[in-house]
Design a protein around this motif. Structure first.
Motif, mmCIF file in Angstrom:
data_model
loop_
_atom_site.group_PDB
_atom_site.id
_atom_site.type_symbol
_atom_site.label_atom_id
_atom_site.label_comp_id
_atom_site.label_asym_id
_atom_site.label_seq_id
_atom_site.Cartn_x
_atom_site.Cartn_y
_atom_site.Cartn_z
ATOM 1 N N LEU A 118 0.844 -1.187 0.000
ATOM 2 C CA LEU A 118 0.000 0.000 0.000
ATOM 3 C C LEU A 118 0.888 1.250 0.000
ATOM 4 O O LEU A 118 2.026 1.203 0.468
ATOM 5 C CB LEU A 118 -0.847 0.009 1.270
ATOM 6 N N ASN A 133 -4.458 -10.953 6.571
ATOM 7 C CA ASN A 133 -5.085 -11.716 5.493
ATOM 8 C C ASN A 133 -4.066 -12.279 4.517
ATOM 9 O O ASN A 133 -4.278 -13.360 3.959
ATOM 10 C CB ASN A 133 -6.099 -10.839 4.747
ATOM 11 N N LEU A 148 -13.880 -12.404 10.489
ATOM 12 C CA LEU A 148 -15.076 -11.549 10.558
ATOM 13 C C LEU A 148 -15.081 -10.719 11.838
ATOM 14 O O LEU A 148 -15.333 -9.510 11.810
ATOM 15 C CB LEU A 148 -16.332 -12.421 10.493
ATOM 16 N N SER A 155 -12.642 -8.016 11.620
ATOM 17 C CA SER A 155 -13.094 -6.972 10.714
ATOM 18 C C SER A 155 -14.144 -6.086 11.387
ATOM 19 O O SER A 155 -14.154 -4.859 11.220
ATOM 20 C CB SER A 155 -13.628 -7.622 9.441
ATOM 21 N N SER A 166 -13.770 -2.160 12.018
ATOM 22 C CA SER A 166 -14.696 -1.231 11.375
ATOM 23 C C SER A 166 -15.343 -0.305 12.398
ATOM 24 O O SER A 166 -15.530 0.884 12.128
ATOM 25 C CB SER A 166 -15.777 -2.001 10.616
ATOM 26 N N LEU A 198 -12.733 2.239 13.341
ATOM 27 C CA LEU A 198 -12.461 3.208 12.275
ATOM 28 C C LEU A 198 -13.599 4.220 12.135
ATOM 29 O O LEU A 198 -13.381 5.363 11.739
ATOM 30 C CB LEU A 198 -12.250 2.488 10.938
ATOM 31 N N LYS A 226 -12.060 5.872 1.924
ATOM 32 C CA LYS A 226 -12.852 5.891 0.696
ATOM 33 C C LYS A 226 -14.320 5.943 1.080
ATOM 34 O O LYS A 226 -14.772 5.209 1.949
ATOM 35 C CB LYS A 226 -12.593 4.651 -0.155
ATOM 36 N N VAL A 229 -18.957 0.946 0.886
ATOM 37 C CA VAL A 229 -18.542 2.340 1.023
ATOM 38 C C VAL A 229 -19.572 3.304 0.428
ATOM 39 O O VAL A 229 -19.277 4.461 0.171
ATOM 40 C CB VAL A 229 -17.148 2.612 0.407
ATOM 41 N N ALA A 241 -21.507 -8.412 5.960
ATOM 42 C CA ALA A 241 -20.206 -9.052 6.185
ATOM 43 C C ALA A 241 -20.415 -10.451 6.776
ATOM 44 O O ALA A 241 -19.697 -11.396 6.433
ATOM 45 C CB ALA A 241 -19.351 -8.197 7.105
ATOM 46 N N ILE A 249 -12.424 -13.185 0.050
ATOM 47 C CA ILE A 249 -12.501 -13.095 1.512
ATOM 48 C C ILE A 249 -11.934 -11.749 1.980
ATOM 49 O O ILE A 249 -12.480 -11.118 2.881
ATOM 50 C CB ILE A 249 -11.763 -14.290 2.148
ATOM 51 N N TRP A 250 -10.872 -11.294 1.322
ATOM 52 C CA TRP A 250 -10.336 -9.955 1.652
ATOM 53 C C TRP A 250 -11.428 -8.901 1.493
ATOM 54 O O TRP A 250 -11.667 -8.102 2.379
ATOM 55 C CB TRP A 250 -9.204 -9.575 0.690
ATOM 56 N N GLN A 306 -14.324 -8.358 3.960
ATOM 57 C CA GLN A 306 -14.104 -7.734 5.273
ATOM 58 C C GLN A 306 -14.209 -6.221 5.103
ATOM 59 O O GLN A 306 -13.471 -5.622 4.316
ATOM 60 C CB GLN A 306 -12.731 -8.140 5.815
ATOM 61 N N THR A 307 -15.115 -5.630 5.861
ATOM 62 C CA THR A 307 -15.485 -4.235 5.585
ATOM 63 C C THR A 307 -14.290 -3.279 5.679
ATOM 64 O O THR A 307 -14.200 -2.345 4.901
ATOM 65 C CB THR A 307 -16.586 -3.768 6.543
ATOM 66 N N GLN A 308 -13.375 -3.512 6.618
ATOM 67 C CA GLN A 308 -12.293 -2.528 6.759
ATOM 68 C C GLN A 308 -11.317 -2.608 5.589
ATOM 69 O O GLN A 308 -10.824 -1.585 5.102
ATOM 70 C CB GLN A 308 -11.593 -2.673 8.129
ATOM 71 N N ILE A 309 -11.069 -3.827 5.073
ATOM 72 C CA ILE A 309 -10.172 -3.957 3.919
ATOM 73 C C ILE A 309 -10.849 -3.395 2.665
ATOM 74 O O ILE A 309 -10.210 -2.764 1.827
ATOM 75 C CB ILE A 309 -9.766 -5.434 3.713
ATOM 76 N N ASP A 310 -12.159 -3.597 2.589
ATOM 77 C CA ASP A 310 -12.889 -3.129 1.413
ATOM 78 C C ASP A 310 -12.818 -1.608 1.270
ATOM 79 O O ASP A 310 -12.879 -1.083 0.157
ATOM 80 C CB ASP A 310 -14.345 -3.593 1.466
ATOM 81 N N ILE A 311 -12.686 -0.899 2.395
ATOM 82 C CA ILE A 311 -12.566 0.568 2.307
ATOM 83 C C ILE A 311 -11.409 0.914 1.376
ATOM 84 O O ILE A 311 -11.525 1.773 0.501
ATOM 85 C CB ILE A 311 -12.325 1.181 3.701
ATOM 86 N N GLN A 312 -10.297 0.249 1.542
ATOM 87 C CA GLN A 312 -9.120 0.573 0.750
ATOM 88 C C GLN A 312 -9.202 0.024 -0.671
ATOM 89 O O GLN A 312 -8.749 0.650 -1.612
ATOM 90 C CB GLN A 312 -7.853 0.047 1.443
ATOM 91 N N LEU A 313 -9.780 -1.175 -0.821
ATOM 92 C CA LEU A 313 -9.670 -1.863 -2.112
ATOM 93 C C LEU A 313 -10.886 -1.712 -3.012
ATOM 94 O O LEU A 313 -10.818 -1.989 -4.212
ATOM 95 C CB LEU A 313 -9.369 -3.349 -1.882
ATOM 96 N N HIS A 314 -12.001 -1.268 -2.463
ATOM 97 C CA HIS A 314 -13.216 -1.087 -3.259
ATOM 98 C C HIS A 314 -12.932 -0.177 -4.460
ATOM 99 O O HIS A 314 -12.240 0.828 -4.326
ATOM 100 C CB HIS A 314 -14.300 -0.467 -2.373
ATOM 101 N N THR A 345 -11.015 -0.430 -6.854
ATOM 102 C CA THR A 345 -9.652 -0.374 -7.380
ATOM 103 C C THR A 345 -9.437 -1.554 -8.325
ATOM 104 O O THR A 345 -10.293 -2.434 -8.454
ATOM 105 C CB THR A 345 -8.585 -0.482 -6.276
ATOM 106 N N LEU A 402 -3.716 -2.694 -4.789
ATOM 107 C CA LEU A 402 -3.121 -2.438 -3.472
ATOM 108 C C LEU A 402 -2.378 -1.109 -3.481
ATOM 109 O O LEU A 402 -2.363 -0.383 -2.490
ATOM 110 C CB LEU A 402 -2.155 -3.577 -3.103
#
Lengths: 271, 546
Positions: A36, A53, A104, A107, A111, A114, A214, B331, B343, B393-394, B397-405, B407, B470
């Motif tokens: 990242l 992950n 889960l 996460s 969340s 955050l 985002k 998001v 989720a 699976i990544w 997960q809602t927190q990872i999706d914030i960054q990757l949605h 993209t 990423l």
């Protein structure tokens, strides 16, 4: 049979196994060397979750592909495993479920954290910012000393007058509102920022990769989110939702400055 | 060739036939043609991303409205990825797997003479053919084809001034979708009736091949999920032409002008769209998973491990697929509690997918594999299902999706799991059932070469997209290098594009093999793979009726 069927261990199996192994090695290397953008806000939880992950899915990915390679290379004479075994099946179903539930829970904890106000928010009030997206630009507004955003009305939008968000200048609360130049947001480092995000026309999305932030700008709805920039510097704001022909150039800039310089920098930007 | 057949005439035999086999092949051939169009669009998209503002003199002659002095217009780029997604998901993969294999094989695998309603079946194909024509015609409208993405999110898709494609092109897109849904509904009803009511006496549900099971579930999914898009498409058409505001909120300002109407919600479209959109992913995934399991049975010498749990897993995945649509909207600003609920369901749907992987490993373990071309594709699906499932699976997960949605990570993910596994399923099925279709075998050497090249270049194309995502590369951008932080990704994007070009070239092997083997392939005889399912118990097409 009018053709010869290759079996495990033959030339075709070896080539396929080799290609699979090469792909796995390359992908592990690539994931290890690409990461990242450097973190510049208080949202390291997302980075940790991605690392976690990477490890968990890396193990499954490696395991499954090692199994594939071995199945290709071994030369069993006959099938020795039964085609059903309820106990084994229950075992791996629960194993899968346990790993997934753990991810889960992690996460959900992340969340919630955050979405909540940042931990060091007690001493100073948060910085309020309104972000209004439009085809193909970002508008930023600070509420001024009163801490209240003045009224806006879509009928008052006047591009010639540079009133892009339709600010009602007759509203007393609007008098001290600070409209930043389009595409430039100035923020203090180390203070919690609360963003109120909306859109004038179609759906846009507010994405600053180093902040791990985002959120869609949904027309008709104002949504809120919070983050704390931690590093000073200039960070690019991208539109992440396809919004029309200018989507690719809907670029903004977030300038994070030391807390003490913030007021002066904002003044400088608006002149 | 018997005299009897010739007397039927070419048109009634091959064009307006009521025979499920002919209809299946009609679907397959049409889908192959559409795949060429969809693939060409993808290549143009990739060339633009790697080398923005590249000159396409040759292409610009065919579609002058999309180019300016040979350079692609941004709105045309949007049209390209919109039409690529639409054509590939609906008109290629759904059509080939469900319409093609489903029609051809369901009656054979359940031991029925034909579909329950042959006329309905022919009608279903012809409506699909018309909808394909409509979607292709939209390229030649003055303002170009739809350009709001295959998800057609309003207000972009609702307001004519929002993008050029949101004029006649979007109407034709909606019309084509409506026709496609009608066709799919007729087909689905037919499949259900055939599988449930026309089975050979004594043939139990739990004896059916997993492919037929996958068709049963896919039909149910289609029948229950597509109406949601039908309704949404009607509402969007009304918003566009009748002055309603289902999806248009009050107070919009587009290019300085106030938009009339208001009171609607753009997020409502997302709910309605993804209520179809997510089950649709499984509609094209399930047949591939079914084929893979069946091929493992045929080519490992023993029944696939855990047949019963495979059926339950498919059933559970199908049921749950109606409850996960919100993970496309993490998001969007919807309630975080709703996000949590989705989720949870997304986690649950991953469990049976894990079960399938374990069952497959057990099916391959310590068994003598026969590496025929269909089996190679099945093993490819195994690999793609693992890789794409893990990145899923990544994203769940809602927190990872914030960054990757939104993209390139998401683009890589769904091309591997949904597009890739489904496409490999088409190849597996074509190679496997080719002897039934044409009485001949496809060439194994050419098939193996095509598989190995596709396997390598498929991963070379789509795996690096995860890395680009990423590093923050947003999707659907005409020129990523407007952003300074994406400039270092130029070599990676060029690599992806070269891999995509190589992937496209490798497909020539398939088309050569397909058409060559149709006339010159080795004679298959009855049951060339020594399979035990019912479709192989009848003489192959060549010898039939003699």
């Amino acid at each position: 049979m009018s053709f010869e069927v290759p079996k495990n261990g033959g030339a075709l199996a070896r080539v396929f196994a080799l290609l699979t192994a090469l792909f796995v090695a390359w992908s592990v290397y690539a994931l290890g060397t690409n990461s990242l953008p450097p973190l510049a806000a208080d949202r390291g939880r997302i980075d940790s979750a991605i690392s976690l992950n990477l490890v968990v899915s890396g193990i499954v990915f490696l395991g499954a592909h090692v199994a594939l390679v071995m199945a290709l290379l071994r030369r069993p004479k006959e099938a020795r495993i039964p085609h059903e075994n309820v106990r084994v099946e229950i075992l791996w179903t629960s194993l899968t479920a346990m790993v997934l539930v753990a991810l889960l829970v992690n996460s959900e904890i992340d969340s919630r954290a955050l979405a909540a106000a940042s931990a060091n928010a007690g001493t100073e009030p948060p910085v309020l910012v309104e972000v209004v997206a439009q085809q193909f630009a970002w508008n930023f507004r600070l509420p001024g000393e009163d801490g209240i955003f003045g009224r806006t009305d879509p009928k008052l939008v006047d591009q010639a007058e540079l009133n892009f968000i339709g600010l009602d200048k007759k509203d007393p609360a609007a008098e001290d509102d600070i409209i930043l130049p389009q595409g430039l947001l100035v923020l203090p480092a180390g203070r919690e920022v609360r963003v109120r995000l909306r859109s004038l026309d179609v759906i846009h999305s507010f994405f600053v990769a180093p902040f791990r932030v985002k959120r869609d700008a949904m027309p008709g709805i104002a949504t809120e989110f919070t983050f704390t920039p931690t590093v000073t510097g200039k960070f690019e704001l991208a539109c992440a939702e396809h919004c029309g022909l200018g989507h690719y150039r809907m670029r903004g800039m977030v300038e994070v400055v030391p807390k003490a310089d913030w007021a002066a920098k904002v003044k400088e930007a608006t002149q | 060739m018997s005299a009897n057949r010739e007397s039927q005439g070419f048109l009634s035999r091959y064009v307006f036939s009521l025979d499920h086999r002919v209809i299946g092949l009609q679907y397959l051939m049409t889908a192959m043609g559409m795949a060429l169009v969809g693939g060409l669009l993808a290549l143009l998209v990739r060339i633009q991303i790697a080398w923005p503002s590249h000159e396409f003199r040759a292409v610009s002659r065919f579609l002058p409205q999309g180019f300016d002095e040979g350079i692609m217009k941004p709105e045309f780029y949007a049209a390209l990825f919109t039409m690529h997604g639409t054509i590939m998901i609906f008109f290629v993969l759904s059509a080939a797997l469900i319409g093609g294999f489903g029609n051809y094989l369901i009656p054979l695998q359940v031991g029925a003479k034909d579909m329950a309603f042959p006329r309905l079946n022919a009608l279903s194909y012809w409506i699909y053919a018309i909808s394909s024509v409509v979607i292709l015609v939209s390229f030649f409208t003055p303002s170009g084809p739809a350009a709001s993405g295959w998800t057609a999110y309003p207000p972009l898709s609702a307001l004519k001034g929002a993008i050029a494609g949101s004029n006649l092109g979007q109407d034709l897109w909606l019309l084509a979708m409506a026709l496609f849904i009608v066709s799919f509904t007729l087909g689905g009803l037919n499949f259900l009736a055939t599988i449930l009511a026309m089975r050979r006496p004594g043939l139990l549900m739990m004896d059916l091949p997993l492919f037929t099971w996958s068709m049963l579930f896919a039909s149910i999914l289609g029948l229950l999920a597509f109406p949601s898009l039908t309704a949404a498409a009607m509402m969007l058409l009304l918003d566009r032409h009748a002055g309603t505001s289902f999806f248009i909120p009050a107070g919009l300002v587009l290019s300085g002008e106030t938009v009339p109407g208001g009171g609607g919600s753009p997020i409502l479209w997302q709910h309605l769209f993804w209520f179809l959109g997510h089950p649709e992913v499984y509609i094209i995934m399930l047949p591939s998973l079914g084929i893979t399991s069946d091929l493992f049975t045929v080519f490992t010498g023993r029944r696939v491990f855990g047949y019963t749990s495979m059926v339950y897993a498919m059933g559970f995945i199908s049921g749950m697929s109606f409850l996960v649509w919100g993970h496309h909207m993490f998001v969007s600003g919807m309630s975080p509690f709703l996000g949590s609920a989705f989720a949870v369901t997304t986690t649950l749907i991953a469990v049976p997918s894990g079960v399938k992987v374990f069952n497959w490993i057990a099916s391959l373990w310590n068994r003598p594999l026969r590496l025929t071309t269909p089996m190679l594709w099945a093993l490819g699906i195994f690999s793609l299902f693992v890789t794409g499932g893990l990145s899923g699976i990544w994203l769940g997960q809602t927190q990872i999706d914030i960054q990757l949605h939104d993209t390139a990570f998401v683009v890589g993910h769904f091309h591997i799991i949904m597009a890739g596994a489904a496409l490999f399923g088409v190849f597996a099925g074509v190679h496997y059932w080719f002897p039934l279709f044409f009485g001949r075998l496809m060439n194994e050497r050419l098939g193996a070469a095509h598989f190995l090249l596709t396997f390598v270049f498929y991963y070379a194309t789509f795996f690096p997209m995860h890395l680009a995502g990423l590093r923050g590369q947003v999707r659907r951008v005409y020129d990523p290098y407007q952003y300074d932080y994406l400039k270092p990704l130029a070599p990676m994007n060029a690599f992806i594009t070269w891999a995509a070009v190589a992937l496209a070239i490798a497909q020539i092997l398939f088309f050569v093999n397909f058409f060559w083997s149709m006339r010159r392939g080795a004679k298959a005889g009855v049951n060339p793979w020594q399979a035990s399912s019912l479709e192989w118990s009848e003489p192959a097409a060549e010898g039939e009726g003699e």
